[in-house]
Write a protein that holds these residues in place. Structure first.
Motif, PDB file in Angstrom:
ATOM      1  N   VAL A  77       0.835  -1.305  -0.626  1.00  0.00           N
ATOM      2  CA  VAL A  77       0.081  -0.027  -0.192  1.00  0.00           C
ATOM      3  C   VAL A  77       0.673   1.175  -0.455  1.00  0.00           C
ATOM      4  O   VAL A  77      -0.051   2.040  -0.562  1.00  0.00           O
ATOM      5  CB  VAL A  77      -0.682   0.332   0.899  1.00  0.00           C
ATOM      6  N   GLU A 211      -6.570   2.412  -5.290  1.00  0.00           N
ATOM      7  CA  GLU A 211      -5.687   0.946  -4.833  1.00  0.00           C
ATOM      8  C   GLU A 211      -5.717   1.406  -3.502  1.00  0.00           C
ATOM      9  O   GLU A 211      -5.810   0.483  -2.616  1.00  0.00           O
ATOM     10  CB  GLU A 211      -4.198   1.039  -5.112  1.00  0.00           C
ATOM     11  N   THR A 214      -8.873   0.004  -1.464  1.00  0.00           N
ATOM     12  CA  THR A 214      -8.914  -1.489  -2.106  1.00  0.00           C
ATOM     13  C   THR A 214     -10.299  -1.833  -3.195  1.00  0.00           C
ATOM     14  O   THR A 214     -10.394  -2.335  -2.497  1.00  0.00           O
ATOM     15  CB  THR A 214      -8.574  -2.457  -1.033  1.00  0.00           C
ATOM     16  N   SER A 246      -8.755  -7.263  -5.447  1.00  0.00           N
ATOM     17  CA  SER A 246      -8.684  -5.198  -5.515  1.00  0.00           C
ATOM     18  C   SER A 246      -7.183  -5.602  -5.783  1.00  0.00           C
ATOM     19  O   SER A 246      -6.089  -6.223  -5.554  1.00  0.00           O
ATOM     20  CB  SER A 246      -8.684  -5.149  -4.482  1.00  0.00           C
ATOM     21  N   VAL A 248      -3.476  -3.586  -5.123  1.00  0.00           N
ATOM     22  CA  VAL A 248      -2.857  -2.254  -3.657  1.00  0.00           C
ATOM     23  C   VAL A 248      -1.005  -2.937  -4.685  1.00  0.00           C
ATOM     24  O   VAL A 248      -0.089  -3.580  -4.366  1.00  0.00           O
ATOM     25  CB  VAL A 248      -3.090  -2.783  -2.371  1.00  0.00           C
ATOM     26  N   ASP A 253      -4.938  -8.289  -4.301  1.00  0.00           N
ATOM     27  CA  ASP A 253      -5.464  -9.511  -3.174  1.00  0.00           C
ATOM     28  C   ASP A 253      -6.699 -10.664  -4.472  1.00  0.00           C
ATOM     29  O   ASP A 253      -7.714  -9.302  -4.719  1.00  0.00           O
ATOM     30  CB  ASP A 253      -6.182  -8.861  -2.514  1.00  0.00           C
TER      31      ASP A 253
END
Length: 304
Positions: A77, A211, A214, A246, A248, A253
């Motif tokens: 992240v 991002e 998410t 999602s 990141v 993920d």
């Protein structure tokens, strides 16, 4: 240096840092000597880029450390968060330059040594094009940070092209005896280019926030994932499948839920593990780090 050698993305970002630093010094000195607000803006933009590029290197280094007790899902992240900070900073600089340019226009413009300004613009355009193409090539198989850096350099190259066209116009106006009109070229270009250039930080801000929040990845990635999950669903005759995903930074993920019925070809733990292995193999070519959860249920309400 040893770390940057191990990670080509970091090496590409460091190249951007060093070129930006040299470019910023030259631009500021050149702009102040010839009295060009636009070239000074270009130098300030490059100085901001140096700090933001260093931040990008730090974020990339942090993201590559992987998960631990503090970050059980990893540190990726940091990459989109850095892109958001970069976008806000560059957008603020563009707005500041736009306001200053409007003030200059209202005060009657600014006199600039147009010949020296044209020479600067030629050199800046060439240097910016070389660096942006280098970063684009690196970013094609690298991180979003490198792609964001390439977008920033390409924007700077387009700015330099605008500078070149504008100063060429100012030089022509001076030569044909319209010096009063030429005074408006420099602040006029600052206003136009800074306003137009707001597109780059706006685009970076949107992609970075997606991002950080998410949200689902861009349609091209989502469709590739759905296609592969449908292939597995059909191969094993599952009743349904549900995909949640999602992106990141450099990590995807992924959560996949299969609804199992009596016709399904996988019915026990070992067979479910074989499904997971098939999914892993199918998703591997996407080129992202993956955090994947695959579950199986006979009652679809647990998959919703």
């Amino acid at each position: 240096m040893e770390w940057s050698a191990r990670f080509p993305d970091a090496r590409a970002l460091l190249v951007s840092v060093w070129v930006s630093a040299g470019f910023a010094v030259v631009s500021l000195a050149w702009g102040l000597v010839i009295g060009s607000q636009l070239i000074v803006f270009d130098g300030l933009y490059s100085f901001a880029g140096v700090g933001l590029s260093l931040l990008a290197v730090l974020a990339l280094r942090t993201a590559r450390k992987g998960p631990d007790e503090r970050y059980p899902w990893g540190r990726e992240v940091w990459e989109p968060l850095t892109i958001v900070i970069k976008a806000v900073a560059l957008g603020g600089l563009c707005i500041y330059a736009l306001i200053g340019a409007i003030g200059e226009l209202l005060r009657g413009g600014r006199e600039v040594a147009a010949g020296w300004a044209v020479l600067y613009a030629i050199l800046a355009t060439g240097a910016g094009l070389v660096v942006s193409l280098y970063l684009r090539r690196r970013g094609g198989q690298g991180s979003d940070l490198v792609r964001a850096e390439a977008a920033e350099w390409m924007g700077d190259t387009l700015l330099s092209l605008g500078v070149l066209a504008g100063f060429a116009l100012a030089l022509v106006l001076e030569r044909i005896g319209h010096s009063d009109a030429a005074r408006y070229v420099d602040p006029g270009m600052v206003a136009l280019i800074s306003a137009a250039f707001l597109r780059v930080p706006a685009r970076l801000l949107v992609s970075g926030l997606r991002e950080v929040l998410t949200m689902s990845p861009e349609p091209a990635i989502s469709e590739q994932l759905r296609s592969r999950v449908r292939d597995v669903e059909c191969r094993y005759r599952f009743a349904e499948s549900f995909l949640r995903t999602s992106k990141v930074g450099s990590r995807l993920d992924i959560e996949i839920d299969f609804v199992v019925d009596t016709a399904s070809k996988a019915q026990n733990v070992r067979e479910f593990d074989a499904v997971r292995q098939d999914l892993h193999d199918l998703l591997q070519p996407l080129g992202y780090e993956k955090s994947m959860i695959v579950s199986f249920t006979a009652d679809r309400r647990w998959a919703l």
